[in-house]
Design a protein around this motif. Structure first.
Motif, short mmCIF file in Angstrom:
data_model
loop_
_atom_site.label_atom_id
_atom_site.label_comp_id
_atom_site.label_asym_id
_atom_site.label_seq_id
_atom_site.Cartn_x
_atom_site.Cartn_y
_atom_site.Cartn_z
N GLY A 165 0.76 -1.23 0.00
CA GLY A 165 0.00 0.00 0.00
C GLY A 165 0.79 1.29 0.00
N PHE A 166 2.12 1.20 0.01
CA PHE A 166 2.93 2.42 -0.04
C PHE A 166 2.95 3.02 -1.45
CE2 PHE A 166 4.65 1.49 4.11
CZ PHE A 166 5.16 2.69 4.57
N PHE A 167 2.66 2.22 -2.47
CA PHE A 167 2.81 2.65 -3.85
C PHE A 167 1.55 2.38 -4.67
CE2 PHE A 167 7.00 1.64 -2.24
CZ PHE A 167 7.80 2.67 -2.73
N THR A 168 1.43 3.09 -5.77
CA THR A 168 0.38 2.79 -6.74
C THR A 168 0.76 1.53 -7.52
OG1 THR A 168 1.44 4.16 -8.44
CG2 THR A 168 -0.24 5.22 -7.05
N HIS A 169 -0.21 0.98 -8.24
CA HIS A 169 0.02 -0.15 -9.13
C HIS A 169 0.48 0.37 -10.48
CE1 HIS A 169 -1.31 -3.42 -11.91
NE2 HIS A 169 -0.82 -4.18 -10.94
N GLY A 170 1.11 -0.48 -11.28
CA GLY A 170 1.46 -0.09 -12.64
C GLY A 170 2.94 -0.24 -12.94
N LYS A 171 3.32 0.14 -14.16
CA LYS A 171 4.71 -0.03 -14.62
C LYS A 171 5.67 0.87 -13.87
CE LYS A 171 3.47 -1.56 -19.28
NZ LYS A 171 3.58 -1.29 -20.74
N GLU A 172 5.21 2.04 -13.48
CA GLU A 172 6.05 2.98 -12.74
C GLU A 172 5.34 3.37 -11.45
OE1 GLU A 172 7.07 6.25 -15.21
OE2 GLU A 172 8.15 5.02 -16.68
N GLN A 231 4.17 4.86 -8.03
CA GLN A 231 4.46 6.12 -7.35
C GLN A 231 4.15 5.99 -5.87
OE1 GLN A 231 5.77 8.82 -9.14
NE2 GLN A 231 5.87 7.23 -10.72
N GLN A 232 5.05 6.49 -5.02
CA GLN A 232 4.82 6.41 -3.59
C GLN A 232 3.71 7.37 -3.19
OE1 GLN A 232 8.35 6.49 -1.17
NE2 GLN A 232 7.22 6.92 0.72
N ILE A 233 2.75 6.88 -2.40
CA ILE A 233 1.61 7.70 -1.99
C ILE A 233 1.52 7.87 -0.48
CG2 ILE A 233 0.21 7.16 -4.02
CD1 ILE A 233 -1.33 5.20 -2.06
N ILE A 234 2.37 7.16 0.26
CA ILE A 234 2.39 7.26 1.73
C ILE A 234 3.71 7.87 2.16
CG2 ILE A 234 2.33 6.00 3.91
CD1 ILE A 234 -0.36 6.04 2.51
N GLY A 235 3.64 9.01 2.86
CA GLY A 235 4.84 9.65 3.37
C GLY A 235 4.78 9.74 4.88
N GLY A 236 5.13 10.88 5.43
CA GLY A 236 5.00 11.11 6.86
C GLY A 236 5.73 10.08 7.71
N VAL A 237 5.03 9.53 8.69
CA VAL A 237 5.64 8.55 9.59
C VAL A 237 6.07 7.30 8.83
CG1 VAL A 237 5.28 7.14 11.64
CG2 VAL A 237 4.29 9.43 11.54
N ASP A 247 -4.56 2.91 -12.55
CA ASP A 247 -3.42 2.80 -11.64
C ASP A 247 -3.21 4.11 -10.86
OD1 ASP A 247 -2.90 0.17 -12.34
OD2 ASP A 247 -1.55 0.75 -13.97
N ASP A 248 -4.30 4.77 -10.55
CA ASP A 248 -4.28 6.04 -9.83
C ASP A 248 -4.43 5.78 -8.33
OD1 ASP A 248 -4.28 8.76 -9.36
OD2 ASP A 248 -6.17 9.18 -10.41
N TYR A 249 -4.58 6.83 -7.55
CA TYR A 249 -4.86 6.69 -6.13
C TYR A 249 -6.20 7.34 -5.81
CZ TYR A 249 -3.53 11.63 -5.55
OH TYR A 249 -3.46 12.99 -5.64
N TYR A 250 -6.80 6.94 -4.70
CA TYR A 250 -8.03 7.55 -4.22
C TYR A 250 -7.74 8.32 -2.94
CZ TYR A 250 -8.04 3.38 -1.19
OH TYR A 250 -7.69 2.39 -0.30
N ASP A 251 -8.58 9.27 -2.64
CA ASP A 251 -8.43 10.04 -1.40
C ASP A 251 -9.22 9.39 -0.27
OD1 ASP A 251 -6.74 12.01 -2.29
OD2 ASP A 251 -8.34 13.43 -2.80
N ILE A 252 -8.70 9.53 0.95
CA ILE A 252 -9.33 8.99 2.14
C ILE A 252 -9.86 10.16 2.97
CG2 ILE A 252 -9.00 7.66 4.26
CD1 ILE A 252 -6.75 6.15 2.78
N PRO A 253 -11.17 10.32 3.07
CA PRO A 253 -11.74 11.47 3.80
C PRO A 253 -11.63 11.29 5.31
CG PRO A 253 -13.50 10.09 2.95
CD PRO A 253 -12.22 9.52 2.42
#
Length: 417
Positions: free
Chosen positions: A55-62, A64-70, A340-346
């Protein structure tokens, strides 16, 4: 002797979500205590042989990291120990982060200590005290007796909604449709050639042959064996956990350990090159995917997840596919996030509907069955945990929330929003 403690933010559960919540609240300037009933931090990663962060990254050929912070802070700590140098692509084509449990335990100890978070291991929650729809304090127990902890805000990162349940929060076990994700005992195995083909097809062929020859009392017909440098982690023995009482959990543990030994016999007999493989461990605990969820102020939907919907009140991102373990005998079913995008968590999926100062993080957040199959994983739990900790810290000071202020604090702490 009665022991009494008091903190701004009290976090129950020392897995990915709880660690992120505790550090997020501390970095927001509040006093924080983290309660964990095990002898170490890490949650399923260290308790249940789950040897990778998803879950740190998106799916796909390249990816992308989507989790930062802690979460990023921990990756940097692991990198400094020589235990992280980027993602690995899994059998299913997902970007995952391989883990080594002993290094992870040490890294988490260091992370918590460096951020000056008070932590109590061997400490089990047994009761919550409420007044006017607020949690006032919790009661815990260790081998010396009881201790009482007051707080202004509370975060349930227990994985099983234990604090929410004891506080009388609105919850659901599994989901309203009555189904629940299967639990799995992850088998750590060794003494075999790491170059062997151990694809799901190979495993299925071996299990089919074993059943034809009379093998019984095993669950999955096929599964995944995730390989590290020296060991393999077989995701096979599965069972439905329909209650958290000790009698049910005892039966589930015994059942899956028995299955693990059956699978070892199958590997040794039916997969060439595995004749001398050994079972190293099934982990301290069964890997439970789903039990209780809070009913939040809002419920994340599968439509939002699968269609990569963005939200102005987002406090984290998710991109892991909806990985649904609905049947004990079958491999997980996957549904992929659009493009292979990300969704937002409200933010409102983290806040209890009826207990005003209770936040949820990790696999207990308010989500429908499809959304849950994605948002539950440990990488995303770093994101929801971080947000819950910052939100709880804000609430401890203001007795309310302001979404934009919480978002800004999360960004300041390096979260990706």
């Amino acid at each position: 002797m009665k022991r009494n403690l008091k903190y701004d933010v009290v976090v129950v559960g020392g897995g990915s979500a709880g660690i992120a919540a505790a550090i997020g609240a501390k970095k927001s300037g509040k006093s924080v205590i983290l309660i964990e009933r095990s002898s170490f931090l890490g949650g399923q990663a260290t308790n249940a042989n789950v040897a990778s962060y998803c879950g740190f990254f998106t799916h796909g050929k390249e990816p992308q990291q989507i989790i930062g912070g802690v979460g990023q802070m921990l990756l940097e700590k692991l990198a400094a120990l020589g235990k992280y140098n980027g993602y690995k692509i899994s059998t299913m084509g997902n970007a995952i982060i391989p883990l080594e449990s002993e290094s992870l335990k040490f890294a988490l100890d260091e992370l918590i200590t460096e951020n000056e978070v008070d932590v109590l291991l061997y400490c089990t929650l047994i009761k919550a005290y409420t007044k006017e729809n607020k949690i006032i304090s919790i009661e815990c127990i260790d081998d010396e007796g009881n201790l009482f902890i007051e707080g202004s805000s509370f975060v349930d990162a227990s994985g099983d909604g234990n604090l929410a349940y004891l506080a009388g929060a609105e919850i659901v076990f599994g989901n309203p449709g009555g189904t629940i994700q299967m639990a799995t005992s992850v088998m750590r195995i060794g003494n075999f050639d790491m170059n062997l083909d151990l694809s799901p097809e190979v495993i299925k062929k071996a299990v089919t042959s074993a059943k034809r020859d009379g093998f019984k009392n095993i669950s999955k017909d096929s599964g995944i064996i995730f390989k590290t440098e020296s060991d393999g982690f077989a995701i096979l023995p599965s069972v439905k956990v329909d209650s958290l009482d000790c009698k049910t959990l005892t039966a589930c543990e015994i059942n899956t350990r028995k299955q693990a030994h059956k699978y070892m016999e199958i590997f040794q007999k039916y997969i060439p090159g595995m004749e001398n493989c050994t079972l190293i461990t099934t982990g301290p605990k069964l890997g439970i995917r789903e039990t209780r969820h809070i009913i939040g102020k809002y419920t994340l939907t599968g439509n939002e997840v699968l269609n990569a919907v963005k939200n102005k009140n987002s406090i984290a991102r998710g991109a892991w596919p909806c990985e649904n373990h609905k049947k004990a005998e079958k491999m997980a079913e996957y549904m992929w996030v659009k493009d292979d995008d990300y969704y937002d968590i409200p933010i409102d999926i983290l806040i209890s509907k009826n207990i005003s100062n209770l936040w949820s993080a990790g696999r207990t957040v308010s989500s429908d069955p499809i959304a849950f199959a994605s948002v539950r994983v440990m990488g995303i739990s770093f994101g929801t945990g971080h947000a819950a900790g910052v939100g709880a810290a804000y609430m401890a000071e203001h007795n309310d929330i302001n979404v934009q202020d919480i978002r800004e604090e999360l960004k300041k702490q390096g979260a990706f929003i």
